[in-house]
Design an enzyme around this catalytic site. Structure first.
Site, PDB file in Angstrom:
ATOM      1  N   GLY A 108       0.848  -1.189   0.000  1.00 48.23           N
ATOM      2  CA  GLY A 108       0.000   0.000   0.000  1.00 48.23           C
ATOM      3  C   GLY A 108       0.881   1.236   0.000  1.00 48.23           C
ATOM      4  O   GLY A 108       2.067   1.187   0.336  1.00 48.23           O
ATOM      5  N   LYS A 109       0.311   2.342  -0.383  1.00 48.55           N
ATOM      6  CA  LYS A 109       1.030   3.623  -0.314  1.00 48.55           C
ATOM      7  C   LYS A 109       0.001   4.733  -0.327  1.00 48.55           C
ATOM      8  O   LYS A 109      -1.079   4.607  -0.919  1.00 48.55           O
ATOM      9  CB  LYS A 109       1.973   3.785  -1.505  1.00 48.55           C
ATOM     10  CG  LYS A 109       3.130   4.728  -1.233  1.00 48.55           C
ATOM     11  CD  LYS A 109       4.157   4.072  -0.310  1.00 48.55           C
ATOM     12  CE  LYS A 109       5.378   4.957  -0.113  1.00 48.55           C
ATOM     13  NZ  LYS A 109       6.412   4.264   0.670  1.00 48.55           N
ATOM     14  N   GLY A 110       0.349   5.842   0.314  1.00 45.72           N
ATOM     15  CA  GLY A 110      -0.562   6.969   0.350  1.00 45.72           C
ATOM     16  C   GLY A 110       0.190   8.275   0.340  1.00 45.72           C
ATOM     17  O   GLY A 110       1.388   8.325   0.625  1.00 45.72           O
TER      18      GLY A 110
END
Length: 420
Positions: A108-110
């Site tokens: 995941g990444k944000g």
């Protein structure tokens, strides 16, 4: 449709790396498509009341690449150039990174498009809390576990823990990693990525038949990753001859004193002007002659323009995606640089994040020595696996590392099947 939505140079780079590994593995067409594309692309607007009373809208993205092997794991960055294509690429790399290390996570990444340097602590707190509230339907200790990245830190994670915990009605430290120790963070988490970069660089130097104590090092980027990598290498006898960041670059052929440089960089918000070295043009940094070159800043800094000019023996990718596809081809043709690909080289952070997550779920705590021993053991295992596959199949280091990660995700996808 996916190509249009994720049309960015960074995602194209990540996709090209994936496609090459998938070709080598000869994945089934259906499995190949399912592994490539993100499961969820989440974009939210974040209204924040600024200190002057005005309201400002910020735009945030979170990409959850795969949940097949467990909750997604990945950082949250605050940076002006954040866009969904970049975030999707970083989430993809995190998937293969976790699988390569054998962690029960997807990637995941944000990120939030903002300039944290221009915002006050109260503004950053309001931004963080509102973003966390917007994300609550999509996060949780068994769904999505965030961590610090560019522009964020332990305090940002603490605000996220509090916001989520208020929502669920009890303290939930497993919602993020990279927390302060007072909120059940893990010892050695802050230095984990840089420690891992240095550890793998030393393994590579020894594999080339050299001594760490004789090695010279150049670093681009002197934040959390670069500074701790420099400290660890210095402690083991290597000579840090040049360091650069967004403020400038400094050089000393006799070696920079990292014990003085680290506090100087914190106090002055950069390395420029450090009295223990002379200023050099930042564009010369990557092409200085050295044994170990560590790009530890942002993506796509080693390009087709400078790849042929590198004069290092080991390229240790502390940053995510620092080498473009075109540069990769040049480095492979040269065959005189030992590349430690990013998905292995900077995996120390997510490995210790995994340790922190486990400690939070089990309400236990490990010592710093235990954490670093476990970290080095897992990194050494990944290093051996990549070297074995690369030698057996005559593969570049990056393709071997990617193939191991992709294969593990593909196997999980096929075992679980497709519902409905």
């Amino acid at each position: 449709m996916q190509e249009m939505l994720l049309a960015s140079p960074v995602f194209k780079q990540a996709a090209a790396q994936y496609d090459r590994a998938a070709e080598f593995l000869n994945l089934k067409p259906d499995t190949r498509e399912r592994c490539k594309w993100p499961k969820r692309l989440i974009s939210v607007s974040v209204p924040v009341r600024m200190d002057d009373g005005s309201l400002q809208m910020f735009f945030a993205h979170r990409v959850q690449h795969h949940l097949s092997r467990g909750p997604v794991k990945g950082g949250l960055r605050y940076h002006p150039s954040v866009d969904i294509g970049e975030v999707a690429a970083l989430a993809s790399w995190m998937t293969w990174k976790c699988a390569l290390a054998g962690l029960p996570f997807g990637g995941g990444k944000g990120g939030i498009a903002c300039n944290p340097q221009a915002m006050s602590p109260p503004e950053l707190e309001r931004l963080t809390r509102r973003f966390t509230q917007e994300m609550i339907p999509f996060i949780g200790p068994q769904i999505d576990v965030m961590a610090p990245d560019v522009g964020t830190n332990e305090q940002v994670m603490a605000w996220m823990v509090d916001t989520y915990s208020v929502h669920v009605g009890s303290l939930e430290p497993g919602i993020v990693t990279g927390k302060p120790l007072g909120l059940y963070g893990s010892k050695a988490r802050r230095e984990a990525t840089g420690h891992g970069v240095a550890f793998l660089a030393m393994l590579a130097i020894e594999k080339l038949g050299m001594q760490v104590k004789d090695a010279t090092v150049v670093l681009q980027g002197f934040g959390n990753v670069g500074s701790y990598a420099a400290r660890n290498l210095s402690m083991n006898g290597a000579k840090i001859i040049a360091v650069g960041d967004a403020t400038g670059a400094v050089y000393n052929a006799r070696g920079l004193d990292t014990r003085q440089l680290m506090p100087y960089a914190i106090e002055h918000r950069g390395v420029a002007g450090f009295p223990g070295g002379e200023a050099i043009p930042a564009e010369e940094l990557l092409t200085l002659e050295c044994d170990i070159l560590i790009p530890a800043a942002l993506e796509r800094v080693i390009t087709e323009e400078n790849a042929s000019k590198l004069r290092c023996k080991v390229l240790a990718e502390g940053a995510n995606g620092p080498t473009t596809t075109e540069a990769d081809a040049i480095l492979e043709a040269r065959d005189d640089i030992f590349v430690i690909p990013d998905i292995m080289c900077n995996s120390g952070g997510v490995i210790v994040s995994y340790f922190e997550w486990v400690q939070a779920l089990q309400h236990m705590s490990w010592t710093e020595k235990e954490v670093l021993q476990k970290l080095e053991s897992m990194l050494a295992a990944s290093f051996r696996e990549v070297q074995t596959l690369a030698k057996q199949k005559n593969l570049p280091q990056r393709v071997a590392a990617m193939a191991l990660g992709v294969q593990r995700v593909a196997e999980t996808k096929e075992l679980r099947g497709l519902y409905p």
